[in-house]
Structures are given as structure tokens and as C-alpha cells.
Design an enzyme around this catalytic site. Sequence first.
Site, PDB file in Angstrom:
ATOM      1  N   HIS A   1       0.824  -1.206   0.000  1.00 36.07           N
ATOM      2  CA  HIS A   1       0.000   0.000   0.000  1.00 36.07           C
ATOM      3  C   HIS A   1       0.860   1.260   0.000  1.00 36.07           C
ATOM      4  O   HIS A   1       0.625   2.207  -0.767  1.00 36.07           O
ATOM      5  CB  HIS A   1      -0.928  -0.014   1.218  1.00 36.07           C
ATOM      6  CG  HIS A   1      -1.745   1.236   1.376  1.00 36.07           C
ATOM      7  ND1 HIS A   1      -1.315   2.311   2.117  1.00 36.07           N
ATOM      8  CD2 HIS A   1      -2.950   1.575   0.878  1.00 36.07           C
ATOM      9  CE1 HIS A   1      -2.233   3.261   2.073  1.00 36.07           C
ATOM     10  NE2 HIS A   1      -3.236   2.843   1.332  1.00 36.07           N
TER      11      HIS A   1
ATOM     12  N   ARG B   1      -9.368   1.377  -7.420  1.00 38.78           N
ATOM     13  CA  ARG B   1      -9.755   0.604  -6.245  1.00 38.78           C
ATOM     14  C   ARG B   1     -10.797   1.357  -5.419  1.00 38.78           C
ATOM     15  O   ARG B   1     -10.576   2.498  -5.051  1.00 38.78           O
ATOM     16  CB  ARG B   1      -8.519   0.320  -5.380  1.00 38.78           C
ATOM     17  CG  ARG B   1      -7.431  -0.489  -6.065  1.00 38.78           C
ATOM     18  CD  ARG B   1      -6.166  -0.495  -5.214  1.00 38.78           C
ATOM     19  NE  ARG B   1      -5.167  -1.441  -5.668  1.00 38.78           N
ATOM     20  CZ  ARG B   1      -4.206  -1.157  -6.531  1.00 38.78           C
ATOM     21  NH1 ARG B   1      -4.130   0.066  -7.046  1.00 38.78           N
ATOM     22  NH2 ARG B   1      -3.326  -2.068  -6.886  1.00 38.78           N
TER      23      ARG B   1
ATOM     24  N   ARG C   1     -12.915  -1.414  -9.606  1.00 40.73           N
ATOM     25  CA  ARG C   1     -13.039  -2.696  -8.909  1.00 40.73           C
ATOM     26  C   ARG C   1     -13.913  -2.535  -7.678  1.00 40.73           C
ATOM     27  O   ARG C   1     -13.715  -1.616  -6.889  1.00 40.73           O
ATOM     28  CB  ARG C   1     -11.647  -3.206  -8.511  1.00 40.73           C
ATOM     29  CG  ARG C   1     -11.665  -4.613  -7.932  1.00 40.73           C
ATOM     30  CD  ARG C   1     -10.264  -5.103  -7.649  1.00 40.73           C
ATOM     31  NE  ARG C   1      -9.656  -4.400  -6.523  1.00 40.73           N
ATOM     32  CZ  ARG C   1      -8.373  -4.548  -6.176  1.00 40.73           C
ATOM     33  NH1 ARG C   1      -7.585  -5.339  -6.870  1.00 40.73           N
ATOM     34  NH2 ARG C   1      -7.890  -3.887  -5.137  1.00 40.73           N
TER      35      ARG C   1
ATOM     36  N   GLU D   1      -7.469 -13.777 -10.548  1.00 40.95           N
ATOM     37  CA  GLU D   1      -6.486 -13.684  -9.474  1.00 40.95           C
ATOM     38  C   GLU D   1      -6.199 -15.031  -8.823  1.00 40.95           C
ATOM     39  O   GLU D   1      -5.312 -15.117  -7.972  1.00 40.95           O
ATOM     40  CB  GLU D   1      -6.997 -12.727  -8.394  1.00 40.95           C
ATOM     41  CG  GLU D   1      -7.228 -11.311  -8.885  1.00 40.95           C
ATOM     42  CD  GLU D   1      -8.020 -10.502  -7.883  1.00 40.95           C
ATOM     43  OE1 GLU D   1      -7.390  -9.717  -7.156  1.00 40.95           O
ATOM     44  OE2 GLU D   1      -9.246 -10.657  -7.832  1.00 40.95           O
TER      45      GLU D   1
ATOM     46  N   GLY E   1      -4.923  -9.963 -12.080  1.00 42.40           N
ATOM     47  CA  GLY E   1      -4.319  -9.364 -10.902  1.00 42.40           C
ATOM     48  C   GLY E   1      -3.107 -10.204 -10.547  1.00 42.40           C
ATOM     49  O   GLY E   1      -3.206 -11.179  -9.791  1.00 42.40           O
TER      50      GLY E   1
ATOM     51  N   ASP F   1      -1.862 -11.193  -6.749  1.00 41.77           N
ATOM     52  CA  ASP F   1      -2.520 -12.316  -6.085  1.00 41.77           C
ATOM     53  C   ASP F   1      -2.341 -13.614  -6.867  1.00 41.77           C
ATOM     54  O   ASP F   1      -2.115 -14.670  -6.281  1.00 41.77           O
ATOM     55  CB  ASP F   1      -4.012 -12.023  -5.898  1.00 41.77           C
ATOM     56  CG  ASP F   1      -4.263 -11.128  -4.690  1.00 41.77           C
ATOM     57  OD1 ASP F   1      -3.335 -10.965  -3.880  1.00 41.77           O
ATOM     58  OD2 ASP F   1      -5.373 -10.598  -4.556  1.00 41.77           O
TER      59      ASP F   1
ATOM     60  N   CYS G   1      -3.612  -5.641 -14.596  1.00 43.12           N
ATOM     61  CA  CYS G   1      -3.567  -4.430 -13.771  1.00 43.12           C
ATOM     62  C   CYS G   1      -2.677  -4.627 -12.548  1.00 43.12           C
ATOM     63  O   CYS G   1      -2.655  -3.784 -11.660  1.00 43.12           O
ATOM     64  CB  CYS G   1      -4.970  -4.013 -13.344  1.00 43.12           C
ATOM     65  SG  CYS G   1      -5.898  -5.265 -12.453  1.00 43.12           S
TER      66      CYS G   1
END
Length: 791
Positions: A433, A528, A575, A671, A693, A696, A743
Site C-alpha cells: 500500500h 480501487r 473494482r 487472481e 491481478g 494475487d 492491472c
Amino acid sequence: MAVLWLDEIGAGDLETVGGKGASLGELTGAGLPVPPGFVVTAGTYRSFIEEAGIDDELFAAVDVDADDSSALAEAADRAQELILETPFPDDLREEILAAYDEVGTDAGDDSADDGGAFVAVRSSATAEDLPDASFAGQQETFLNVTGDRLLERVRECWASLFTQRAIYYRQEQGFDHSTVNIAVVVQQMVDAEKSGVMFTSHPSTGDPTMIIEAAWGLGEAVVSGAVSPDNYVLDREDRSVDVTVAEKKVMHVKDAETGETVERAVPEDRRNERVIDEDEIGTLVDLGERVEDHYGEPQDVEWAMVDGDVFMLQSRPITTIDETDQGASTVSDPLEGADDPVAGVTDGSGGVQSTQGSDASASDADAGEIVVDGLGSSPGIVSGPAKIVTKLDDLAKVSEGDVIVTEMTMPDMVPAMKRASGIVTDEGGMTSHAAIVSRELGVPAIVGTTNATTVLDDGQVVTLDGERGAVLEGAEVEPEEETEPVEEVRPQSPVKPMTATEVKVNVSIPEAAERAAATGADGVGLLRTEHMILSLNQTPEKFIEENGADAYTNELVQGIRSVADEFYPRPVRVRTLDAPTDEFRELEGGADEPAEHNPMLGYRGIRRSLDRTDVFAHELEAFRRLYEMGYDNVEIMLPLVNDAEDVHLAKRQLTEAGIDPDKRKWGVMIETPAAALCAEELAATGIDFASFGTNDLTQYTLAVDRNNEHVADRFDELHPGVLRLIGNVIETCREHDVDTSICGQAGSKPDMVNFLVNEGVSSISANIDAVRDVQHEVKRVEQKLLLESVR
């Protein structure tokens, strides 16, 4: 007079006929090939509302707080109702229809069965195409209109001055609703076989480079972004042409039975066929140079071809050219007030070296003693006092210019991160993050130091070098010498490579939308929602309990809308909620969240949404409102699906929320290995796209926690197993005409770009600081593929 013919209009008639009408009249007067037509003047609109006595009520209705979604919706509905339900005066009706009867049959086609011509009806607001505001795309356009329907369409154009999006934008820009008028252009329809846009000079530098985009059918498909067009780049000095042929999946055409404009699949044998040949390029170039000479400045031109004839449908000045020429290439930011000289030079390896800030500041930083080091995740050099943050209450002590030092950042820290000059964390990697958000905000950051919170003292002055990943003791740079992260990540070359594979950008938080849009990306591949929700500092259930469902939905509407506005009409893929329970547990109301041993494998993504359908319904209501407001560029993406059953259940929720899955673009994240292996079943559910993704997908495939320093070196998105899953999904989706995209962090890596383009991926979404490098890499791979195909 209520109408003026195009050959009666010039550039000086902006207040009378609006930007579009004035441009078409000027082109007609210059002898350029413009389809004939007339303009229902702006004064006619004003007389219509004043003589009907609805003007005062109309402007009072839209005098609302535009940030209040409910009030905005009510205002738009009432304003449009007032216009649409007011009948035409008989004399006005007769004058418009009499002008229509003189238009004649449309170019490239016969007239309609009732004898009337097919015409295009286009709004032309008097505030369009201003230097400091663009209202383009906010009002209505109708194609293939005939007979009495013309009057309905004119009135609908007037009403479109008061859509939710138009009202919101005018208030944001400080325009008084009562001072903006609207004209309507009625023009002979060109039933185009091929069409597109043309920049008569390079849109960033003004260099003598002409750029033409072309696709099959009507030009609306190109302008709206519905199709990836061919790209032709012509050097006006030596006449050499660089051609990129795109896969053109859809085209907009006139339906033979209804006369309406419809989207059709391009026949297989024409999808990869070149649209315009050398002679047609020559014709367009000649016309482009004529219009540029006429206006005396570079132009952005819309054009169409039918039966070998070329028509010009619109021309406006290119407003993105940077006029500051200091002997070096410059970048013109498409955002107002953001034209700045380039501050970085490429280092030859795809990275960027800072040239902003003096050499002295860089050497001074080198001279300082390194007290902490980690991964440099967001470039820039800044100095400031360290503020140790061990709990959320500590964020209150973070002031402008401080350096946040914390174990790891969370979404509810974003407001403080925006105040900080730099970020340092103990934990996390390049996909954490802290790393992602810092790059998007343009804040220098270092992650994964392991010990910054224990080594550094609260208030200790440090220098953070986000490129080297080093924290140095003391203030090694003065504020005026600090490097500017926004410019450090901007490559030197201002040329946006035109690629058949779309290159989009990832956006974690709405505050990053301006920087993201400035990259010139083809849209947003990932926005997001969880950061919008978690920044409320309450779980969704707690926030709804205390503030109501409408307030919750409004928060999402405002966050998504701010990004959709920046990119319109480029697509913004949003998303739905995908936050693990450990992040929710940190918020007010989080005590009710389940305690999970491994939240990444737990109650998150679509599985949470399908379990808590009441909260999911409020989330979907935000999308419904956005569509109602005119944000047709918003797409819905469902995270962490495993199989078709997940998708069918979510699709049912979309329908129950008032969202038509057949009319809106929506898709899923790939994912998990399960989703990858079920690609055929997923494609059969009606999705428009599947997006990888890779963060993940990689950790689930390799059983590697990407944030665990003990196994982080085994985290490899280019592992053969991961690539095989991705390749199989792309192949399956191509067979079912489903777009594919990526992405995850890996989309910014050259090796992954090479693999994806060769496999035939539809789009790649990169981090903000990597967009231009990815564009160049995609272009290089595509050129290589073209070269190999002709050898």
C-alpha cells in the site's frame, strides 16, 4: 432568424452558434469539404425557454450543491423535464422543418423512406472548447435522424445542457448556468465507410508530425474510445509514414432497417486490415495542411470518407502543445496550468534519472550518513522531521513537510500521507500500500526497512532518497532544492507512442486522478474502491448505521466521479470492494469483523460482496447513479472470482440494482488459479473483459506471501506456471471475443509486456510512473511482430 446556414457563419459567430457551429461555418467558408447544413442558434434556445416562461424555474432548479448526489439528480431531472415537456411554438417548428427540407439527401446514401434526409444533430454549446475549460462530450449528439424526429432531437440537445455531469462540471469550473447557451448543428449525414481524427501537428510538441487515427464505419467509435483505431504518423518534412494497424473489433454503422446508429462486429477479414492507403493519407494530409494554414495554428480534425470522398466533420485548435521552447523537448500536460519543462532523462535502461534540483543537492545527499535503508519505491529526495506513527491517533501530529515513519501504511492513513513530504515503512515491498499510494501521490518513499520505527527518533531531521532507498541523517537538501517526484517520473520524450495494445494506468485513490490523466494513458485499468471506503475510518456497516446508506453511496459516487471526469470519455475500470478483514478490523466497527489467520485467503472480494448483499447493493447503487449522470465510461470489475457461479450471482445483483449487464461494460479479475482454469466458463457468462491481478495470482500459484521477507525472493510473476495460466486465459478469451488486460504490478515490467503483447492481450495497465515506459515497450514489441510478419 431561428436558423443560420453554415455558409453564413464564421469564426466570429461563437456566441450565436457555439464552438462546433462556428468551426464548421469557418471551414465551409474556406472552401473545405464540409457536409451542408444549418444551425439552430443559441438565441433560439434562449427565446424558447424565456417565451415559455420556464427560464427562472430552470435556473433555480439547478442551483444546488453539486456534491450532493441526490440533490444533483433531482435538479437534472427537473431541468430536463421542463425543456422536454415544453412544446415547440408553431413558427419555430415550421422554420426548422423548412430548413431541414432544403438539406437534401445524405452523402453516400439515399434519403429515408419518408423522403427526408438523414442528418446528424449535434449540440454546440457557447462555452465549448475554451482555453481554460472543455465541455466537449457533455451534450448530446444524434446520428441518422429523419423527419419530425428532428424536432425531438433538437429539444433533447437543449435538455442535455442540464445532465448531472454537465451541471456538476459547470459548477466546478465556476460557470453561471444562466450564461451558458446552446446551439444545435443539423448537418447532412455522412454514411462513412471509414473515419477518424487527425492532428495536423504533434499534439504535445507542435513538431511537423501529423497523426491520423482511422477505423471502419462512423467516427463516433473512435472519438468515444469504443475501438482501437489504426495509427498513421507522418513526418511532414520527408513524408515518411509510420503505420500501426490495430485489431478493430467493432464499428458504428447505420442500421439498414431502422436507420439508427448501431454497434456491429467488424467482419473477421477486415479486423486487422489497414483502413486507409497511401493515396488516402495524402488526401488527408493535404486537407490537414489547408485547415492549419487557414487557422494559423495546429488543428484537431474529425474526418470521414465515403465513396472515395473525404469530409471534414469538425476542427478545433490543439490545446495541449507546450509553447515554452527552451532548446529541449518539453511536455505539455493536458491539465490546465500543468505545462512544465521535462525534468528527467532516461538512463538507457528504461529508468529515469532526475535532472531537476542541482547537482550540489545530489552530492550533498551522498555525503550524509545512511541511518536506515530499504527498497526505494517512489523517487525523489526530501528532508524533514521524522514522525513515528505506531497507531492511528499518531497521525494527528503529522504536519506539512514531515516524513511519516511507520510499520506499514493503511488506507486510512492517506490524508496524512498527502500532507507528508516522504514515507518510510518497516514492512512491505514494491506492491505494498505504501509503495503504490506514494507513487501515485508523487511522494518519495522507502519500504521494507525492517527497523525504521526503532532506529529513528520522533522529530529527528532526516533526508529521504526514494531512488536509492536510503534515509540519511540531517537535512541534506533545502526545500527549494528538493526534487519534484511528479516530474522525476516523467520521461523526457513527450511523444506518446501510438499502440494497438491499449496502455492504461492504475489509480489507487481519487486524489491521484490528475497525475494519472496527465500520463496520456488510454484509460484506467484499475480504480480501487476500498481506499475510498477505508478512508472513512469506519467499516461500511458502521458508516451506514451512523450516516445512512445514501451517504455511503454518495462517498463512492464522488470518489469514482472525480476520476471518471478526469478521463472522460476514456474508460475507467472500477473494482468493487476488495479489502481483507485485517484492514477492516483497524476501523471503527472493526470489532465485529472475523479474526482470520490469513486474511488474504479469507473473507474478501466477491465472496464478501455476495455474502453481504445489502452493503453490496449500496455499492452498486453508486454505479447506477453514475450511469444516470452520464458517466458511460465507468466499467465494473468484480474481484477474486473463482468460477462461473460467482459471476452469475454477481450478475443477478447487477440486474437487481438497475444495471443492465448487456448495456454496461463489466468483467472479472483473474487472481486465482481456479479462475484461470475456468476461463471458458467465465467467458460464457457474458463478461466483456477479464483482467489479471498478477500480485494475487502469483502468490496463490506459487504459495508465496509477497510481503513475507523470508520467501519474498521466490515471488516471481514471470514464473512459467504463472505465465502458462495467463497465456491460456488470453487464448480462451480471444476465442470468445472477451478483452483481456493486466492491472497488477507485473504489467510495468518489460519482460511481462513482451510476453503479453505476443500473446495478444487487449490492454496493459501500468503504475503512474511507468506508463510512458510501457507505451514505448509495447510499441517496440508490436513493431517487431509486424516486421517478422512481412519477412
